[in-house]
Design an enzyme around this catalytic site. Structure first.
Site, short mmCIF file in Angstrom:
data_model
loop_
_atom_site.label_atom_id
_atom_site.label_comp_id
_atom_site.label_asym_id
_atom_site.label_seq_id
_atom_site.Cartn_x
_atom_site.Cartn_y
_atom_site.Cartn_z
N ASP A 23 0.83 -1.21 0.00
CA ASP A 23 0.00 0.00 0.00
C ASP A 23 0.86 1.26 0.00
O ASP A 23 1.98 1.26 0.52
CB ASP A 23 -0.91 -0.03 1.25
CG ASP A 23 -2.11 0.89 1.10
OD1 ASP A 23 -2.34 1.42 -0.01
OD2 ASP A 23 -2.82 1.09 2.11
N HIS A 40 2.19 3.39 -9.09
CA HIS A 40 1.95 1.96 -9.32
C HIS A 40 3.11 1.35 -10.12
O HIS A 40 3.51 0.21 -9.87
CB HIS A 40 0.63 1.74 -10.07
CG HIS A 40 -0.57 2.14 -9.24
ND1 HIS A 40 -0.72 1.73 -7.94
CD2 HIS A 40 -1.65 2.91 -9.52
CE1 HIS A 40 -1.85 2.23 -7.46
NE2 HIS A 40 -2.43 2.95 -8.40
N LEU A 134 10.45 -20.48 -4.50
CA LEU A 134 9.52 -19.57 -3.81
C LEU A 134 8.17 -19.68 -4.50
O LEU A 134 8.08 -19.59 -5.73
CB LEU A 134 10.02 -18.13 -3.91
CG LEU A 134 9.06 -17.05 -3.39
CD1 LEU A 134 9.10 -16.98 -1.87
CD2 LEU A 134 9.41 -15.68 -3.96
C1 IPE Z 1 -5.50 -2.65 -0.20
O1 IPE Z 1 -5.16 -1.30 -0.32
C2 IPE Z 1 -5.47 -3.31 -1.55
C3 IPE Z 1 -4.15 -3.46 -2.16
C4 IPE Z 1 -3.01 -3.10 -1.63
C5 IPE Z 1 -4.16 -4.10 -3.45
P1 IPE Z 1 -6.27 -0.18 -0.50
O2 IPE Z 1 -5.52 1.10 -0.62
O3 IPE Z 1 -7.19 -0.53 -1.60
O4 IPE Z 1 -7.05 -0.27 0.89
P2 IPE Z 1 -7.93 0.80 1.66
O5 IPE Z 1 -8.97 1.31 0.71
O6 IPE Z 1 -7.01 1.91 2.07
O7 IPE Z 1 -8.48 0.06 2.83
C1 IPE Z 2 -1.68 0.25 -3.32
O1 IPE Z 2 -1.42 1.61 -3.41
C2 IPE Z 2 -1.88 -0.37 -4.69
C3 IPE Z 2 -3.27 -0.71 -5.01
C4 IPE Z 2 -4.28 -0.64 -4.18
C5 IPE Z 2 -3.53 -1.18 -6.34
P1 IPE Z 2 -2.61 2.66 -3.39
O2 IPE Z 2 -3.01 2.97 -4.79
O3 IPE Z 2 -3.70 2.22 -2.50
O4 IPE Z 2 -1.88 3.92 -2.77
P2 IPE Z 2 -2.49 4.97 -1.74
O5 IPE Z 2 -3.03 4.19 -0.58
O6 IPE Z 2 -3.57 5.72 -2.47
O7 IPE Z 2 -1.34 5.84 -1.37
MG MG Z 3 -4.08 2.45 -0.54
#
Ligand code: IPE
Ligand code: IPE
Ligand code: MG
Length: 249
Positions: A23, A40, A134
């Site tokens: 995240d 990303h 792995l």
């Molecule tokens: C969880 O992160 C999903 C992934 C890392 C793929 P999100 O950014 O979607 O989660 P919330 O919305 O903050 O809970």
């Molecule tokens: C996690 O990073 C990746 C996915 C959920 C695909 P985020 O896109 O949730 O990044 P933040 O949380 O907005 O910083």
């Molecule tokens: Mg996120």
């Protein structure tokens, strides 16, 4: 050396299975005045480093949360961008992962994904199926609740009677049937929630949270997480001296 000065310490208790909620890509990008998709992209590039570090630490199973069932609710350009990034990364990295002995598995639903992406995932799984260094479970279009719904449907289709259903049968019908439960779950970016990830399998996982955004989570960060894991007392509801590291239920 003071206990917090653990700079050179090598982790000795290595979890069999680590799961990661990758995240913070969007905030990493925003902090650099870049579009979210650049975050990303940086996140997928970081993945290569983390996989290599996991192989070096001797981790046997790594599960990564790449796209949740709730992430479809993001703006269309971000969703489409993520799909392209994933398709590109499979194309670019597959040979190297195969060479490293990584066995790729997918957890989640392949339905509703673009046919080209679906075929790329299936090809990657097939190509690497005999690798054993792995196991990399990629949670893509994955939701823990959706996984349980799928499992219950499969159990019912298979004709199970109510008194034949127990914790083991449910585990066997989850997407993760062939992997042990995660010993350690790491979430980057400072958020402290499960976000529908491995909600069944995490029953006795240890959690590690770090404020570091995913694109910056490196081998040193992983080492710190492993050291923290090594200091945990896993009791599985029992008392320290009779709990087993590997929870037998
Ligand atoms: C969880 O992160 C999903 C992934 C890392 C793929 P999100 O950014 O979607 O989660 P919330 O919305 O903050 O809970
Ligand atoms: C996690 O990073 C990746 C996915 C959920 C695909 P985020 O896109 O949730 O990044 P933040 O949380 O907005 O910083
Ligand atoms: Mg996120």
């Amino acid at each position: 050396m003071a206990p917090e000065q653990t700079t050179e310490e090598t982790p000795t208790r290595i979890p069999t299975h680590i799961a990661m909620i990758m995240d913070g890509n969007g905030r990493w990008a925003a902090a650099r005045n870049l579009p979210r998709l650049a975050g990303h992209q940086a996140g997928t590039e970081n993945l290569r480093r983390v996989i290599t570090a996991c192989v070096e630490f001797g981790i046997q199973y790594l599960t990564i949360y790449a796209f949740s069932t709730e992430n479809w609710g993001r703006p269309d350009d971000e969703v489409q961008g993520l799909m392209h990034i994933v398709a590109d990364v499979i194309e670019r990295e597959l040979d190297e992962l195969h060479r490293q002995g990584v066995q790729l598995r997918h957890i989640g639903r392949l339905e509703h994904l673009d046919e080209d992406l679906r075929n790329k995932v299936l090809h990657a799984v097939e190509l690497t199926r005999d690798n054993h260094r792995l196991v990399l479970n990629v949670a893509f279009n994955y939701g823990g609740r959706d996984e349980i719904v799928c499992a219950v449907r499969q159990l019912m289709k298979a004709g199970y009677q109510a008194d034949e259903v127990n914790e083991q049968t449910i585990s066997q019908y989850l997407f993760t049937a062939d992997s042990p439960d995660p010993d350690l779950i790491i979430r980057t970016s400072g958020e402290m929630r499960i976000s529908n990830f491995l909600i069944w399998q995490a029953a006795y996982s240890e959690w590690y949270f770090t404020p570091t955004y995913w694109p910056d989570f490196d081998k040193e960060e992983l080492r710190k997480a492993l050291l923290a894991f090594g200091s945990r007392d896993r009791r599985f509801g029992r008392l320290s001296n009779c709990a087993q590291e590997s929870h037998a239920g």
